[in-house]
Motif scaffolding. Structure first.
Motif, PDB file in Angstrom:
ATOM      1  N   HIS A  10       8.827  -2.867   4.270  1.00 37.03           N
ATOM      2  CA  HIS A  10       7.921  -1.714   4.327  1.00 37.03           C
ATOM      3  C   HIS A  10       6.479  -2.201   4.479  1.00 37.03           C
ATOM      4  CE1 HIS A  10       6.607   2.356   3.982  1.00 37.03           C
ATOM      5  NE2 HIS A  10       5.781   2.039   2.996  1.00 37.03           N
ATOM      6  N   PRO A  12       2.917  -0.835   4.549  1.00 34.67           N
ATOM      7  CA  PRO A  12       2.350   0.449   4.126  1.00 34.67           C
ATOM      8  C   PRO A  12       0.995   0.802   4.730  1.00 34.67           C
ATOM      9  CG  PRO A  12       1.903  -1.193   2.460  1.00 34.67           C
ATOM     10  CD  PRO A  12       2.697  -1.888   3.542  1.00 34.67           C
ATOM     11  N   ARG A  17      -3.928   9.054   7.938  1.00 37.22           N
ATOM     12  CA  ARG A  17      -2.711   9.669   7.410  1.00 37.22           C
ATOM     13  C   ARG A  17      -2.368  10.914   8.218  1.00 37.22           C
ATOM     14  NH1 ARG A  17      -4.785   8.079   2.186  1.00 37.22           N
ATOM     15  NH2 ARG A  17      -3.420   6.492   1.296  1.00 37.22           N
ATOM     16  N   ASP A  22       4.770  11.998   3.863  1.00 37.68           N
ATOM     17  CA  ASP A  22       4.739  11.748   2.422  1.00 37.68           C
ATOM     18  C   ASP A  22       5.285  10.364   2.079  1.00 37.68           C
ATOM     19  OD1 ASP A  22       7.443  12.172   2.887  1.00 37.68           O
ATOM     20  OD2 ASP A  22       7.756  13.284   1.016  1.00 37.68           O
ATOM     21  N   TYR A  24       4.902   6.358   1.330  1.00 43.05           N
ATOM     22  CA  TYR A  24       3.827   5.614   0.688  1.00 43.05           C
ATOM     23  C   TYR A  24       3.050   4.825   1.740  1.00 43.05           C
ATOM     24  CZ  TYR A  24       1.116   2.282  -1.855  1.00 43.05           C
ATOM     25  OH  TYR A  24       0.056   1.540  -2.292  1.00 43.05           O
ATOM     26  N   SER A  25       1.725   4.977   1.733  1.00 40.03           N
ATOM     27  CA  SER A  25       0.874   4.242   2.671  1.00 40.03           C
ATOM     28  C   SER A  25      -0.520   4.085   2.082  1.00 40.03           C
ATOM     29  CB  SER A  25       0.793   4.966   4.024  1.00 40.03           C
ATOM     30  OG  SER A  25       0.136   6.217   3.878  1.00 40.03           O
ATOM     31  N   THR A  26      -1.291   3.208   2.683  1.00 43.08           N
ATOM     32  CA  THR A  26      -2.674   2.992   2.291  1.00 43.08           C
ATOM     33  C   THR A  26      -3.514   2.770   3.544  1.00 43.08           C
ATOM     34  OG1 THR A  26      -4.199   1.552   1.067  1.00 43.08           O
ATOM     35  CG2 THR A  26      -2.246   0.515   1.990  1.00 43.08           C
ATOM     36  N   ALA A 266       7.332   0.388  -2.617  1.00 40.83           N
ATOM     37  CA  ALA A 266       8.114   1.609  -2.387  1.00 40.83           C
ATOM     38  C   ALA A 266       9.393   1.370  -1.594  1.00 40.83           C
ATOM     39  CB  ALA A 266       7.281   2.694  -1.705  1.00 40.83           C
ATOM     40  N   PRO A 280       5.710   2.047  -6.101  1.00 41.47           N
ATOM     41  CA  PRO A 280       5.017   2.621  -4.937  1.00 41.47           C
ATOM     42  C   PRO A 280       3.506   2.495  -5.046  1.00 41.47           C
ATOM     43  CG  PRO A 280       5.630   4.380  -6.427  1.00 41.47           C
ATOM     44  CD  PRO A 280       6.107   3.098  -7.067  1.00 41.47           C
ATOM     45  N   ASP A 281       3.038   1.281  -5.291  1.00 45.04           N
ATOM     46  CA  ASP A 281       1.606   1.029  -5.474  1.00 45.04           C
ATOM     47  C   ASP A 281       1.336  -0.400  -5.035  1.00 45.04           C
ATOM     48  OD1 ASP A 281      -0.714  -0.145  -7.056  1.00 45.04           O
ATOM     49  OD2 ASP A 281      -0.943   1.980  -7.579  1.00 45.04           O
ATOM     50  N   TYR A 285       2.106  -3.789  -7.061  1.00 45.34           N
ATOM     51  CA  TYR A 285       3.143  -4.613  -6.433  1.00 45.34           C
ATOM     52  C   TYR A 285       2.660  -6.055  -6.270  1.00 45.34           C
ATOM     53  CZ  TYR A 285       6.022  -6.390  -2.526  1.00 45.34           C
ATOM     54  OH  TYR A 285       6.825  -7.139  -1.707  1.00 45.34           O
ATOM     55  N   ASP A 297      10.693  -0.626  -9.731  1.00 44.54           N
ATOM     56  CA  ASP A 297      10.294   0.692 -10.219  1.00 44.54           C
ATOM     57  C   ASP A 297      11.488   1.444 -10.788  1.00 44.54           C
ATOM     58  OD1 ASP A 297       8.436   2.966 -10.502  1.00 44.54           O
ATOM     59  OD2 ASP A 297       9.644   3.887  -8.918  1.00 44.54           O
TER      60      ASP A 297
END
Length: 382
Positions: A10, A12, A17, A22, A24-26, A266, A280-281, A285, A297
């Motif tokens: 993954h 992210p 956005r 929905d 998880y992304s940054t 995530a 999911p962070d 992480y 998690d």
């Protein structure tokens, strides 16, 4: 136990956005190096499943095409080092227009990435703006052409339908645009509006209206039949391939309940009967892995009943359907005897059929996928 398993990585990171997303992304691309160190560290901490080898690797996101090609090369090297990658492994990378260059594509192809999936979502600039996408239709066309020139011969594209007010004619024109790219694969997703997204908040506030159930059913029925007619038969309710060889082996593994390992914040893993997910962070992480800790998690062991329900949910999504012999081998009993009453109900309506050892939904039945699946899950066998 299957002889092979898949790996999902993954990624992210996103430039912006989308209004419907929905996952998880940054937006903080300065964290890419910490993320990369984290994933490499997670692989080093995670032992390989016994007696299995990797046959698919999938870079999903987020926007994996924001990674440098050297980053992808390091990750593939780590997969091979820790888990062993088959010589014919399917290696897929998701890409967004405007985030990938010609040189990067050539390097990715040379290092073994052999499947690209472009997140176009639409080829109409008006729809792209509504969805909050960060590219134009012209940029999508340019990215596709660059990938072909770089030597990719197995390419897919994603489109979203079921938009507010969208009729069959408008969606047919969108599909024709997508088919004009001559892809090997299409993923066609019905718009899902989740509460904690900008689109979800607009819906709750009355600033937009969701399509009604009749419109959604008509669009789904049209899509499955139209794509069959175009030589792209559906093999899962949202996925269509020009030939069996172009079906996504990685995603098919999910529906067939093959084991897979997920890396990154995530990300989920499935090593029967255990399902796990990572925190999911991204910062948490990375910090956990820097301390040599597993970034877990959630972990659950599925009991027989949960596994049975999952067999229905996954099997009925596919055109092949539920493998009856495999189901009986896992859960015991006589499938056609145990589920006779529910089978009779849906067979009379033309929603379900069986043959060749499989029980499957018809196109008419796919409209009621969730309800039919729930009926099987809730049915009490003797």
């Amino acid at each position: 136990m299957p002889e092979t398993f898949g790996i999902y990585i993954h990624v992210p990171f996103c430039r912006s956005r989308c209004r419907y997303c929905d996952f998880y992304s940054t937006l903080d691309e300065t964290m890419i190096s910490r993320w990369l160190d984290g994933v490499l560290g997670e692989m080093a901490l995670t032992p390989a499943p016994e007696f299995l080898a990797v046959d698919t690797v999938y870079f999903g996101g987020g926007t994996p095409s924001l990674l440098g090609s050297r980053d992808v090369e390091r990750l593939l090297g780590a997969v091979d080092l820790h888990y062993g990658m088959g010589s014919d492994a399917e290696i897929t990378l998701e890409a967004n227009p405007g985030t990938i260059s010609s040189g990067q594509l050539k390097h990715l192809r040379a290092m073994g990435v052999n499947r690209l999936n472009f997140g176009f979502q639409s080829l109409d600039d008006r729809v792209l703006a509504f969805l909050g996408r960060g590219h134009s239709a012209a940029e999508a066309k340019k990215a596709w052409e660059m990938a072909r020139k770089a030597g990719f011969s197995n390419m897919g594209l994603d489109l979203i339908y079921g938009l507010p007010g969208q009729g069959i004619g408008e969606w047919e024109r969108e599909l024709e645009k997508g088919l004009s790219f001559e892809p090997e694969h299409l993923s066609l997703y019905m718009l899902s509006i989740e509460a904690e997204t900008p689109m979800g908040r607009d819906l709750a506030a009355g600033r937009m209206r969701a399509p009604d159930e009749g419109q959604v059913a008509d669009l789904l029925r049209f899509t499955l039949n139209f794509m069959d007619d175009q030589g792209f038969p559906w093999y899962e309710v949202s996925n269509f391939a020009a030939a069996p060889m172009y079906q996504s082996r990685h995603n098919r593994g999910y529906w067939e309940k093959k084991p897979y390992m997920g890396f990154g914040p995530a990300a989920h893993s499935w090593l029967p009967p255990v399902r796990r997910s990572n925190v999911p962070d991204l910062r948490l992480y990375a910090d956990l892995l820097r301390e040599g800790k597993v970034p877990l998690d959630m972990e659950e062991v599925l009991d027989s009943e949960a596994m049975r329900m999952e067999s229905f949910y996954l099997g009925f999504r596919t055109r092949k359907g539920l493998d009856v012999a495999a189901f009986e081998g896992t859960f015991g009993g006589d499938f056609f005897k145990d589920y006779r009453s529910v089978l009779d109900t849906f067979e009379r309506k033309g929603f379900i059929e069986h043959g060749g050892g499989f029980c499957r939904l018809t196109v008419a039945g796919m409209i009621f996928l969730d309800a039919i699946t729930s009926a099987f899950c809730c049915h009490e066998t003797d």
